[in-house]
Design a protein around this motif. Structure first.
Motif, mmCIF file in Angstrom:
data_model
loop_
_atom_site.group_PDB
_atom_site.id
_atom_site.type_symbol
_atom_site.label_atom_id
_atom_site.label_comp_id
_atom_site.label_asym_id
_atom_site.label_seq_id
_atom_site.Cartn_x
_atom_site.Cartn_y
_atom_site.Cartn_z
ATOM 1 N N GLU A 173 -22.594 -14.204 -4.280
ATOM 2 C CA GLU A 173 -23.457 -13.872 -5.412
ATOM 3 C C GLU A 173 -22.678 -13.565 -6.682
ATOM 4 O O GLU A 173 -23.278 -13.390 -7.748
ATOM 5 C CB GLU A 173 -24.337 -12.669 -5.063
ATOM 6 C CG GLU A 173 -25.321 -12.934 -3.922
ATOM 7 C CD GLU A 173 -26.175 -11.729 -3.636
ATOM 8 O OE1 GLU A 173 -25.930 -10.664 -4.248
ATOM 9 O OE2 GLU A 173 -27.097 -11.843 -2.805
ATOM 10 N N ARG A 174 -21.347 -13.531 -6.585
ATOM 11 C CA ARG A 174 -20.549 -13.230 -7.772
ATOM 12 C C ARG A 174 -20.791 -14.236 -8.892
ATOM 13 O O ARG A 174 -20.750 -13.883 -10.062
ATOM 14 C CB ARG A 174 -19.064 -13.230 -7.414
ATOM 15 C CG ARG A 174 -18.463 -11.839 -7.279
ATOM 16 C CD ARG A 174 -16.964 -11.895 -7.163
ATOM 17 N NE ARG A 174 -16.360 -10.604 -7.437
ATOM 18 C CZ ARG A 174 -15.061 -10.411 -7.565
ATOM 19 N NH1 ARG A 174 -14.225 -11.426 -7.417
ATOM 20 N NH2 ARG A 174 -14.590 -9.210 -7.826
ATOM 21 N N THR A 176 -23.459 -15.667 -9.814
ATOM 22 C CA THR A 176 -24.739 -15.545 -10.511
ATOM 23 C C THR A 176 -24.991 -14.149 -11.064
ATOM 24 O O THR A 176 -26.093 -13.868 -11.541
ATOM 25 C CB THR A 176 -25.889 -15.926 -9.556
ATOM 26 O OG1 THR A 176 -25.837 -15.089 -8.394
ATOM 27 C CG2 THR A 176 -25.783 -17.385 -9.143
ATOM 28 N N ARG A 177 -23.979 -13.285 -10.999
ATOM 29 C CA ARG A 177 -24.147 -11.963 -11.614
ATOM 30 C C ARG A 177 -24.244 -12.112 -13.129
ATOM 31 O O ARG A 177 -23.648 -13.008 -13.724
ATOM 32 C CB ARG A 177 -22.978 -11.056 -11.254
ATOM 33 C CG ARG A 177 -22.972 -10.630 -9.789
ATOM 34 C CD ARG A 177 -21.775 -9.764 -9.481
ATOM 35 N NE ARG A 177 -21.712 -9.408 -8.061
ATOM 36 C CZ ARG A 177 -20.696 -8.787 -7.492
ATOM 37 N NH1 ARG A 177 -19.639 -8.438 -8.219
ATOM 38 N NH2 ARG A 177 -20.724 -8.511 -6.197
ATOM 39 N N LYS A 251 -33.085 -16.942 -13.969
ATOM 40 C CA LYS A 251 -33.126 -15.610 -13.368
ATOM 41 C C LYS A 251 -34.151 -14.728 -14.078
ATOM 42 O O LYS A 251 -34.896 -13.982 -13.434
ATOM 43 C CB LYS A 251 -31.741 -14.959 -13.431
ATOM 44 C CG LYS A 251 -30.731 -15.542 -12.460
ATOM 45 C CD LYS A 251 -29.400 -14.808 -12.538
ATOM 46 C CE LYS A 251 -29.519 -13.375 -12.068
ATOM 47 N NZ LYS A 251 -28.222 -12.665 -12.101
#
Length: 399
Positions: A173-174, A176-177, A251
């Motif tokens: 998930e890094r 899409t942070r 997002k």
């Protein structure tokens, strides 16, 4: 309404601009076999003519999207409706002569299955406005999720082609942070960040309220591992910022959908109750009632619900040589995925569920089998909560 209450069985093979209707009476004789326009007046006229022969049951092969108008018109006329799943329809077609694939034959198959095999029919879904809105939001969110995955894969592909070490830093998930996307949008990638220097990058991140100190250190460590510039790097770093912006926008749109779903959760008891259970988030809580069909009364027991979801084991037995159980390959896909996901989350976050999962692993079950066992146990609770109108209370899970 039972089969004995029906006089006319109407199979409707739905289409975008027109449907094909085939109606049978109790003796299996054809009463109607014509195309019907995707138009309220035409549908109402067809159902009105058939209603003169007695009580009508309308069965469709798609209860949503292009099948929504016929179902709504039928309900408005007080006509019973049902849905024939695709798998049941294909198997029924094999029982009838011929192998042609036409709208006319499909409509006949639907009507024949409704008349001869009523147990194959499913509830066509509730006409509840909240559930209809929820179904649309869930579909929109799925589209956004697929779009997000496509953009993320493209981002990873560009980074993997030009700087593999940098791409490895953005594992999981890094990538899409919010902080990562902001840095990529600002600097384009490893080459742009290297030109700016680590101190300037950290200063910019702090001035914009980004908590990115650790990831920036990891990024620059990876940048230092590659001294050559792969052809196409400069062009890639003109594309990456736009991809990062698109991912951020998606997002944001998914967050807005989540807020809309959460608002709906407060307006419907069948949505509020599951959300009180550990491991069930807003999106999953919306998929459970959609999978159930909006009414838990459609299921006689928790075992019935589990079998419908496809998480109950399927027995295999033949003489004395074959005997055992295996995971079911059938069931409602939306509901099965929702129950599996909630069980998976609970197996990592919820202490009683973690203990239950570990016991199943110690018994020799593989990861997926252990999660399915937990999902089946949780299915009992998910069934009983809306049935009793009670929110979740912590049980003592035992093997």
């Amino acid at each position: 309404m039972t089969p004995d209450d029906i006089d006319v069985w109407v199979g409707l093979d739905v289409g975008k601009s027109a449907h094909h209707a085939h109606a049978l009476d109790r003796d299996g004789d054809t009463l109607y076999d014509k195309p019907v326009r995707q138009d309220e007046k035409a549908i109402r006229s067809m159902l009105g003519k058939l209603s003169k022969h007695g009580r009508v049951l309308l069965v469709v092969d798609q209860p949503n999207t292009i099948g929504s108008l016929p179902l709504t018109v039928a309900r408005d006329m007080g006509i019973a409706v049902a849905y024939l799943p695709g798998t049941a329809m294909r198997r029924t077609a094999q029982l009838l002569p011929g192998d042609a694939k036409t709208d006319r034959r499909d409509a006949h198959v639907i009507a024949w299955a409704a008349l001869k095999l009523p147990e194959t029919l499913r509830d066509a879904g509730s006409d509840d406005e909240t559930l209809a809105a929820l179904r649309m939001l869930a579909g929109h969110d799925e589209d956004l999720a697929h779009e997000s995955t496509r953009h993320i894969n493209r981002l990873r592909s560009l980074l993997l082609q030009t700087h593999p070490a940098f791409e490895r830093v953005l594992k999981g998930e890094r990538a899409t942070r919010d902080a990562t996307l902001a840095l990529l949008e600002r600097y384009g990638g490893p080459a742009g960040m290297k030109r700016a220097g680590i101190e300037d990058v950290k200063d910019w991140a702090r001035s914009n309220g980004l908590r990115a100190g650790r990831i920036i250190d990891d990024m620059f460590k990876a940048i230092g591992e590659q001294t050559v510039t792969v052809p196409g790097t400069l062009m890639a770093e003109t594309i990456i910022p736009s991809i990062a912006r698109d991912i951020k926008a998606i997002k944001d749109r998914r967050r807005e959908v989540g807020r809309q779903v959460e608002k709906l959760l407060g307006d419907h008891p069948l949505l509020t109750v599951p959300a009180s259970m550990p491991g069930i988030g807003v999106r999953t809580a919306s998929n459970i009632p959609l999978g159930i069909g909006g009414d838990i009364a459609n299921f006689k027991s928790a075992a019935h619900l589990a079998a419908y979801a496809g998480i109950a084991p399927a027995a295999g037995q033949s003489g004395t040589s074959i005997k055992g159980e295996r995971p079911s390959r059938r069931g409602n896909k939306r509901l099965r995925n929702a129950l599996w996901q909630t069980a998976f989350v609970a197996s990592t976050k919820h202490p009683p569920s973690i203990a239950y999962y570990k016991r199943k692993r110690e018994q020799g079950k593989h990861h997926n089998a252990a999660v399915i066992c937990l999902a089946r146990r949780r299915c009992d609770v998910i069934y009983s909560m809306p049935k009793n109108g009670a929110l979740y209370q912590e049980p003592a899970l035992v093997a």
